[in-house]
Design an enzyme around this catalytic site. Structure first.
Site, PDB file in Angstrom:
ATOM      1  N   ASP A  58       0.849  -1.191   0.000  1.00  0.00           N
ATOM      2  CA  ASP A  58       0.000   0.000   0.000  1.00  0.00           C
ATOM      3  C   ASP A  58       0.883   1.240   0.000  1.00  0.00           C
ATOM      4  O   ASP A  58       2.078   1.166   0.274  1.00  0.00           O
ATOM      5  CB  ASP A  58      -0.900   0.017   1.251  1.00  0.00           C
ATOM      6  CG  ASP A  58      -0.078   0.063   2.536  1.00  0.00           C
ATOM      7  OD1 ASP A  58      -0.017   1.136   3.157  1.00  0.00           O
ATOM      8  OD2 ASP A  58       0.528  -0.962   2.915  1.00  0.00           O
TER       9      ASP A  58
ATOM     10  N   ASP B 250       1.928   4.567   1.903  1.00  0.00           N
ATOM     11  CA  ASP B 250       1.893   5.051   3.273  1.00  0.00           C
ATOM     12  C   ASP B 250       0.912   6.221   3.348  1.00  0.00           C
ATOM     13  O   ASP B 250       0.389   6.686   2.333  1.00  0.00           O
ATOM     14  CB  ASP B 250       3.305   5.473   3.703  1.00  0.00           C
ATOM     15  CG  ASP B 250       3.487   5.432   5.201  1.00  0.00           C
ATOM     16  OD1 ASP B 250       3.062   4.451   5.823  1.00  0.00           O
ATOM     17  OD2 ASP B 250       4.071   6.386   5.748  1.00  0.00           O
TER      18      ASP B 250
END
Length: 295
Positions: A213, A215
């Site tokens: 993902d 941050d």
């Protein structure tokens, strides 16, 4: 205590999602003790395409141990005692770089260590050493990983800076923006002091950071769902195991010392004079530094 020139035994430290190695044969879980306490788990010994392999689940089977409570010294020491000469570290991470989206594999070449609650050296009072860490990963292992990733058609980047945070909480937005301003590419919680200890133990080390993902710096961060992260994690894990399987034959058969100098890192590192060295420390470091402490 592996001498330069010894045929390689490849150790794999698996992080989130990497709990096994595909294709491993003649396997056995074995308990390997360490003078630095208990490692995360038993070690899984086996062969992959004829290459000797040793696997360690970094967080223990079932993911029992959080990052700050990992006994990094025992993990590296146990791998060294098991005969491992090179370590492939595979772990999940977040991205701090817009050009490294979820699903990207980053073959990191630099680290910034922001951890603060961990033992970071095998050495200490009675036996002091300072190893060089300007180039903290093994170029030879990085080359092999790049070649294997290319052959598999993985979305990967060669080179990148890994920011190691303490955790277990994730970053604040202020921290995330700060790390981006430093030029960091990915963020995780486990590769430090792991890489430092591998260098002290004279073991080749390379890390593959698998992005799950962005941050929290990213404007779309709040739209990321747990389901999407888990899906990416599982997809990464499948590809990560494939990468390990593909790279193992490329590292087999080496009969000369590491050209990056990883396996001679202690040649000029120990600063304590022989007559001032603590015998208890010498004994404790029999695996890590036995090559240079003998005699």
């Amino acid at each position: 205590m592996t001498a330069p020139g010894t045929p390689p035994i490849i150790g794999v430290i698996g992080g989130s999602g990497i709990y096994e190695i595909d294709g491993l044969e003649n396997t056995s879980w074995q308990k390997v003790g360490s003078s630095f306490g208990e490692p995360s788990d038993e070690l899984l010994f086996g062969e992959l395409a004829g290459q000797q392999m040793v696997f360690l689940p970094r967080h223990g089977r079932g993911h029992r141990i959080p990052p700050s409570e990992l006994n990094f010294r025992a993990n590296i020491d146990a791998l060294k005692r098991a005969g491992v000469t090179e370590i492939l570290s595979v772990s999940a991470c977040g991205s701090l770089n817009g050009e490294m989206p979820p699903g990207t594999f980053v073959i990191c070449d630099q680290f910034i260590d922001r951890t603060f609650a961990r033992e970071k050296s095998f050495f200490g009072t009675g036996l002091v050493a300072h190893v060089g860490l300007g180039d903290p990963v093994c170029t030879r292992l990085g080359d092999a990983l790049e070649e294997a990733a290319t052959e598999l058609g993985l979305d990967f980047k060669r080179g990148g800076t890994y920011l190691a945070m303490e955790g277990p909480q994730f970053s604040t937005q202020a921290e995330s923006h700060l790390y981006r301003s430093w030029g960091c590419d990915v963020i995780g919680m486990t590769n430090m002091p792991e890489a430092k200890l591998a260098r002290e133990a004279e073991m080749c080390y390379a890390t593959v950071a698998m992005v799950t993902d962005f941050d929290c710096w990213h404007p779309d961060h709040d739209h990321v769902t747990v389901d999407s992260i888990i899906k990416t994690l599982l997809d990464n894990a499948d590809k990560g195991r494939a990468l390990v399987k593909a790279v193992a034959p490329k590292l087999a058969g080496r009969t000369v010392s590491c050209t990056s100098g990883c396996q001679t890192a202690l040649d000029t590192a120990i600063i304590t004079s022989p007559d001032a060295r603590d015998p208890a420390m010498i004994k404790k470091l029999d695996a890590v530094a036995g090559r240079v402490l003998k005699g």
